[in-house]
Design a protein around this motif. Structure first.
Motif, PDB file in Angstrom:
ATOM      1  N   ALA A  18       0.844  -1.189   0.000  1.00 21.17           N
ATOM      2  CA  ALA A  18       0.000   0.000   0.000  1.00 21.17           C
ATOM      3  C   ALA A  18       0.884   1.246   0.000  1.00 21.17           C
ATOM      4  O   ALA A  18       2.024   1.216   0.483  1.00 21.17           O
ATOM      5  CB  ALA A  18      -0.902  -0.007   1.231  1.00 21.17           C
ATOM      6  N   GLY A  19       0.356   2.349  -0.548  1.00 17.54           N
ATOM      7  CA  GLY A  19       1.158   3.552  -0.679  1.00 17.54           C
ATOM      8  C   GLY A  19       0.544   4.756   0.019  1.00 17.54           C
ATOM      9  O   GLY A  19      -0.667   4.813   0.271  1.00 17.54           O
ATOM     10  N   MET A  20       1.385   5.734   0.333  1.00 23.58           N
ATOM     11  CA  MET A  20       0.902   6.994   0.884  1.00 23.58           C
ATOM     12  C   MET A  20       0.153   7.797  -0.182  1.00 23.58           C
ATOM     13  O   MET A  20      -0.757   8.559   0.125  1.00 23.58           O
ATOM     14  CB  MET A  20       2.073   7.814   1.423  1.00 23.58           C
ATOM     15  CG  MET A  20       2.732   7.223   2.637  1.00 23.58           C
ATOM     16  SD  MET A  20       4.018   8.313   3.318  1.00 23.58           S
ATOM     17  CE  MET A  20       3.052   9.756   3.813  1.00 23.58           C
ATOM     18  N   THR A  21       0.562   7.644  -1.426  1.00 22.19           N
ATOM     19  CA  THR A  21      -0.123   8.248  -2.554  1.00 22.19           C
ATOM     20  C   THR A  21      -0.111   7.248  -3.693  1.00 22.19           C
ATOM     21  O   THR A  21       0.630   6.260  -3.641  1.00 22.19           O
ATOM     22  CB  THR A  21       0.537   9.572  -2.987  1.00 22.19           C
ATOM     23  OG1 THR A  21      -0.240  10.189  -4.026  1.00 22.19           O
ATOM     24  CG2 THR A  21       1.955   9.336  -3.513  1.00 22.19           C
ATOM     25  N   GLY A  22      -0.941   7.470  -4.705  1.00 21.14           N
ATOM     26  CA  GLY A  22      -1.018   6.498  -5.788  1.00 21.14           C
ATOM     27  C   GLY A  22      -1.486   7.120  -7.079  1.00 21.14           C
ATOM     28  O   GLY A  22      -1.835   8.312  -7.142  1.00 21.14           O
TER      29      GLY A  22
END
Length: 471
Positions: free
Chosen positions: A417-421
């Motif tokens: 999972a990412g902080m932004t995408g």
């Protein structure tokens, strides 16, 4: 006011002129830098700048030629500055080498033959990249301003009144510099809602007369779930109206088309792309995550400490809020955020945040608006639970719900999972379609590269400071 064709010609010619002037200025500054900076060694035998006219002309002509060959004069409505910079960098490199070769070929044994400095060529190459990039940014801003005033504006018809049609409409409305004016919508597949106040002008069967009646210049077909036969029928109707046709693709079809042919002991096999991060790719992404998160935490440490103090002063409860989310391989982890709600906000169970949510604290409304509440996730990145870029994680209760209704939803968990995408920098955040967000997340997973991560991080940065979609 000029016609659309004349406006496009003016834009292209002025852009080429801007590139030529910037390339010439870059070489002029490189000439003086070579004399001021003793690198790679002391400058010797430097003549007057006028003696380098032939080399400058060869440099400029080569740059323009390579740019034209690389289709850098096909003007996009809203170009990605990062993608454009990649193209400028590569094309300028090739153009500079061609300029040197052209000057050597044309001016050999002639009065214009000159023994130019390697340092001057290197300086000229670097400065040309910078100057042309700046020139094109300014030119794009001028084009956007002129389009907002009506220069080259096209009337657009959107086919499809679903979530995708609404998203395209919102994108056009929020970016007047695109030079589009939405004439209205055409309903298809039995849908006939009135989205966002724009009129529904008719149904798909009436497409051709609608194009003529409303003087439509461009049709955008926003039906990603439509069959091939339906799309072909719509295109056929549009062709009768002699308009530009753009089709929003089915992202799943794009991904499925990326196949390679192999064999198993002589038996032919079709292999869908191997998208799992392995080997050097996983190592490279992890190194970028660690280095990036560590640097940002050091730079923003004073801000994070200030936020912690303000949260304690604003309301009772802990500074951090740890919420269970699903990460890589659907494994749960505790995602950290600065607490922006009351301590007992979920005493009755989890729920979506709504507008003017009474559970949000006074300070929480501010830090949510500027996304400061997400900063503690840098800790999750450092310990390896998250990445700087990737699909945004969801809570297990929502994952179990979405996996039953959204095709390939669990494939989002093939990466951390990412902080932004990719979905977030394209406007799909908050109260937006989960289905569309999933498609963007899957596209990112299947097209991952370090350069794509850099692009997403840069676009996230500029979006935070009020320049959405500029990069």
């Amino acid at each position: 006011m000029k016609s659309k064709a004349q406006t496009q010609v003016v834009f292209v010619l002025t852009l080429a002129l801007t590139d030529a002037v910037m390339a010439g200025l870059a070489f002029f500054l490189a000439y003086w830098m070579r004399q001021w900076i003793p690198w790679p060694d002391e400058a010797q035998g430097i003549r007057r700048f006028s003696d380098y006219t032939g080399i400058v002309l060869a440099h400029v002509v080569s740059i323009l030629g390579v740019f034209a060959f690389s289709r850098l004069y096909r003007l996009a409505r809203m170009p990605s500055r990062i993608d454009e910079f990649y193209s400028i960098f590569a094309s300028t490199t090739v153009g500079t080498l061609m300029g040197v070769a052209l000057a050597s070929l044309l001016f050999k044994n002639s009065p214009l033959e000159l023994d130019y400095s390697r340092g001057m060529i290197i300086y000229g190459w670097g400065l040309t990249i910078v100057f042309i990039t700046v020139g094109r940014v300014v030119h794009a801003q001028i084009r956007a301003r002129l389009r907002r005033q009506g220069w080259g504006r096209d009337r657009v018809l959107i086919v499809g009144t679903g979530d995708l049609g609404r998203m395209i409409f919102q994108k056009i409305q929020s970016n007047p510099g695109l030079g589009y004016e939405v004439a209205g919508f055409v309903a298809a597949n039995g849908s006939s809602g009135v989205p966002l106040g724009a009129p529904v002008l008719g149904h798909a069967g009436d497409l051709s007369p609608i194009i003529d009646e409303y003087q439509v210049d461009e049709v955008i077909i926003a039906l990603p779930e439509a069959t091939h036969q339906e799309i072909l029928m719509l295109i056929s109707e549009c062709e009768r109206g002699k308009v530009i046709i753009k089709v929003f693709p089915d992202v799943f079809q794009i991904m499925a088309s990326q196949m390679s042919i192999g064999d198993l002991g002589g038996l032919p096999l079709l292999t869908v792309r191997d998208i799992a991060l392995r080997g050097w790719r996983r190592t490279a992404k992890r190194l970028v995550d660690v280095a990036g998160a560590a640097c940002v935490m050091v730079l923003l440490a004073p801000l994070m400490m200030l936020m912690a103090v303000l949260i304690k002063l604003d309301s009772r409860g802990p500074v951090f809020y740890a919420q269970e989310r699903m990460g890589l391989d659907a494994r749960p982890f505790r995602m950290l955020k600065f607490r922006s709600m009351q301590q007992d906000a979920e005493v009755h169970g989890p729920g979506w945040t709504v507008e003017d949510d009474p559970r949000v604290t006074r300070l929480g409304r501010i830090i949510r608006r500027i996304n400061v509440d997400e900063l503690p996730q840098l800790i999750n990145v450092l310990v390896g639970e998250m990445s700087l870029v990737g699909p945004r994680p969801e809570r297990p209760v929502y994952v179990s719900r979405f996996r039953r209704s959204i095709p390939r939803y669990m494939d989002r968990h093939w990466e951390k999972a990412g902080m932004t995408g990719w979905a977030q920098v394209n406007g799909l955040r908050g109260d937006t379609s989960i289905v569309e967000r999933t498609k963007y997340d899957l596209w990112y997973i299947e097209n991952w590269s370090l350069l794509l991560d850099v692009k997403i991080l840069l676009r996230t940065f500029f979006n935070l400071f009020g320049a959405p979609n500029a990069y």
